[in-house]
Design a protein around this motif. Sequence first.
Motif, PDB file in Angstrom:
ATOM      1  N   GLY A  20       0.812  -1.276   0.188  1.00 53.35           N
ATOM      2  CA  GLY A  20      -0.010   0.011  -0.033  1.00 53.35           C
ATOM      3  C   GLY A  20       0.712   1.372  -0.129  1.00 53.35           C
ATOM      4  O   GLY A  20       0.615   2.199  -0.916  1.00 53.35           O
ATOM      5  N   TRP A  21       1.885   1.239   0.915  1.00 50.17           N
ATOM      6  CA  TRP A  21       3.014   2.436   0.944  1.00 50.17           C
ATOM      7  C   TRP A  21       3.322   2.716  -0.439  1.00 50.17           C
ATOM      8  O   TRP A  21       3.661   3.783  -0.842  1.00 50.17           O
ATOM      9  N   LEU A  22       4.073   1.417  -1.042  1.00 44.04           N
ATOM     10  CA  LEU A  22       4.478   1.669  -2.519  1.00 44.04           C
ATOM     11  C   LEU A  22       3.714   1.961  -3.477  1.00 44.04           C
ATOM     12  O   LEU A  22       4.079   2.888  -4.452  1.00 44.04           O
ATOM     13  N   ALA A  23       2.402   1.460  -3.391  1.00 45.50           N
ATOM     14  CA  ALA A  23       1.617   2.014  -4.512  1.00 45.50           C
ATOM     15  C   ALA A  23       1.219   3.437  -4.181  1.00 45.50           C
ATOM     16  O   ALA A  23       1.019   4.291  -5.170  1.00 45.50           O
ATOM     17  N   ALA A  24       1.149   3.998  -3.049  1.00 42.99           N
ATOM     18  CA  ALA A  24       0.814   5.389  -2.747  1.00 42.99           C
ATOM     19  C   ALA A  24       2.058   6.418  -3.245  1.00 42.99           C
ATOM     20  O   ALA A  24       1.692   7.305  -3.754  1.00 42.99           O
ATOM     21  N   VAL A  25       3.280   5.883  -3.009  1.00 41.13           N
ATOM     22  CA  VAL A  25       4.365   6.470  -3.468  1.00 41.13           C
ATOM     23  C   VAL A  25       4.303   6.774  -4.963  1.00 41.13           C
ATOM     24  O   VAL A  25       4.636   7.762  -5.469  1.00 41.13           O
ATOM     25  N   LEU A  26       4.131   5.490  -5.558  1.00 41.50           N
ATOM     26  CA  LEU A  26       4.178   5.392  -6.840  1.00 41.50           C
ATOM     27  C   LEU A  26       3.117   6.432  -7.717  1.00 41.50           C
ATOM     28  O   LEU A  26       3.229   7.253  -8.699  1.00 41.50           O
ATOM     29  N   THR A  27       1.785   6.250  -7.036  1.00 39.58           N
ATOM     30  CA  THR A  27       0.577   7.118  -7.622  1.00 39.58           C
ATOM     31  C   THR A  27       0.930   8.501  -7.430  1.00 39.58           C
ATOM     32  O   THR A  27       0.530   9.415  -8.234  1.00 39.58           O
ATOM     33  N   THR A  28       1.466   9.067  -6.348  1.00 39.29           N
ATOM     34  CA  THR A  28       1.694  10.159  -6.141  1.00 39.29           C
ATOM     35  C   THR A  28       2.918  10.836  -6.908  1.00 39.29           C
ATOM     36  O   THR A  28       2.922  11.921  -7.685  1.00 39.29           O
ATOM     37  N   ARG A  29       3.868   9.888  -7.349  1.00 40.10           N
ATOM     38  CA  ARG A  29       5.051  10.329  -8.313  1.00 40.10           C
ATOM     39  C   ARG A  29       4.784  10.542  -9.628  1.00 40.10           C
ATOM     40  O   ARG A  29       5.201  11.440 -10.372  1.00 40.10           O
ATOM     41  N   TYR A  30       3.715   9.959 -10.073  1.00 44.29           N
ATOM     42  CA  TYR A  30       3.110   9.869 -11.314  1.00 44.29           C
ATOM     43  C   TYR A  30       1.941  10.780 -11.543  1.00 44.29           C
ATOM     44  O   TYR A  30       1.187  10.843 -12.538  1.00 44.29           O
ATOM     45  N   GLY A  31       1.403  11.528 -10.468  1.00 44.80           N
ATOM     46  CA  GLY A  31       0.369  12.370 -10.614  1.00 44.80           C
ATOM     47  C   GLY A  31      -0.996  11.582 -10.793  1.00 44.80           C
ATOM     48  O   GLY A  31      -1.784  12.207 -11.090  1.00 44.80           O
ATOM     49  N   LEU A  32      -1.195  10.472 -10.150  1.00 51.19           N
ATOM     50  CA  LEU A  32      -2.412   9.849 -10.214  1.00 51.19           C
ATOM     51  C   LEU A  32      -3.112   9.703  -8.787  1.00 51.19           C
ATOM     52  O   LEU A  32      -2.715  10.048  -8.106  1.00 51.19           O
ATOM     53  N   ASN A  33      -4.411   9.084  -8.941  1.00 48.56           N
ATOM     54  CA  ASN A  33      -4.993   9.166  -7.676  1.00 48.56           C
ATOM     55  C   ASN A  33      -4.377   8.096  -6.759  1.00 48.56           C
ATOM     56  O   ASN A  33      -4.304   6.922  -7.203  1.00 48.56           O
ATOM     57  N   THR A  34      -4.475   8.506  -5.389  1.00 51.78           N
ATOM     58  CA  THR A  34      -3.931   7.321  -4.411  1.00 51.78           C
ATOM     59  C   THR A  34      -5.233   6.501  -4.246  1.00 51.78           C
ATOM     60  O   THR A  34      -6.280   6.583  -4.178  1.00 51.78           O
ATOM     61  N   PRO A  35      -4.575   4.990  -4.466  1.00 51.41           N
ATOM     62  CA  PRO A  35      -5.666   4.033  -4.266  1.00 51.41           C
ATOM     63  C   PRO A  35      -6.405   3.707  -3.006  1.00 51.41           C
ATOM     64  O   PRO A  35      -5.769   2.766  -2.204  1.00 51.41           O
ATOM     65  N   VAL A  36      -7.179   4.341  -2.526  1.00 51.52           N
ATOM     66  CA  VAL A  36      -7.851   4.334  -1.219  1.00 51.52           C
ATOM     67  C   VAL A  36      -9.322   3.833  -1.507  1.00 51.52           C
ATOM     68  O   VAL A  36      -9.978   4.618  -2.244  1.00 51.52           O
ATOM     69  N   LEU A  37      -9.981   3.171  -0.567  1.00 52.14           N
ATOM     70  CA  LEU A  37     -11.185   2.823  -0.517  1.00 52.14           C
ATOM     71  C   LEU A  37     -12.316   4.087  -0.358  1.00 52.14           C
ATOM     72  O   LEU A  37     -11.820   4.896   0.578  1.00 52.14           O
ATOM     73  N   PRO A  38     -13.243   4.382  -0.956  1.00 57.96           N
ATOM     74  CA  PRO A  38     -14.103   5.416  -0.581  1.00 57.96           C
ATOM     75  C   PRO A  38     -14.950   5.028   0.687  1.00 57.96           C
ATOM     76  O   PRO A  38     -15.025   4.152   1.012  1.00 57.96           O
TER      77      PRO A  38
END
Length: 173
Positions: A20-38
């Motif tokens: 989850g941390w790695l996914a959040a870092v990568l999505t922030t780096r590439y300007g994508l939405n952070t993968p968190v459940l609504p």
Amino acid sequence: MKLTNPLTLLVIGSAVGVLGWLAAVLTTRYGLNTPVLPLNGLITMGVIVVLTLVLGIRVRRWRNGNKKKMLNPILAAWTLVLAQACAYTGSVLLGWHVGIFVDQLRLWNLRSDQTLAWQALIMAGGGLMMIVVGLTVERFCRIPPEDGEGESAPGRQEQRKPKSEGEYAYRGD
């Protein structure tokens, strides 16, 4: 079935937390939405928790002596499986959202809107609730050991008198 090992849940949660941390870092780096459940996912989590708890209480009441009606053994087995699935799912959700929250902490001072961090924290709390209810209901489904099977049931200290020697259930002529 064996009881769920909390250490296994911790290992799963930690591994998924790193992902989850790695996914959040990568999505922030590439300007994508952070993968968190609504947050409306809490409704589904709440329904699962309440259903698991209601079925678990039903099994516990039967186990503790309210045996007027026979308990369907398939329902009891499904309740146990549901409790274990609830604990494992909660572990995954808790780990994932804690990993995202940890990433959001480093950006806390840089952003004026911290709703994503709070959302991740709230969803992690929902995952923790699923773990607690899953493990609790799993304990509800345990049947105390019968006389002569290992340990005695809690609260029973009396010793069972042995039958007379030479008395067997079958005749060996």
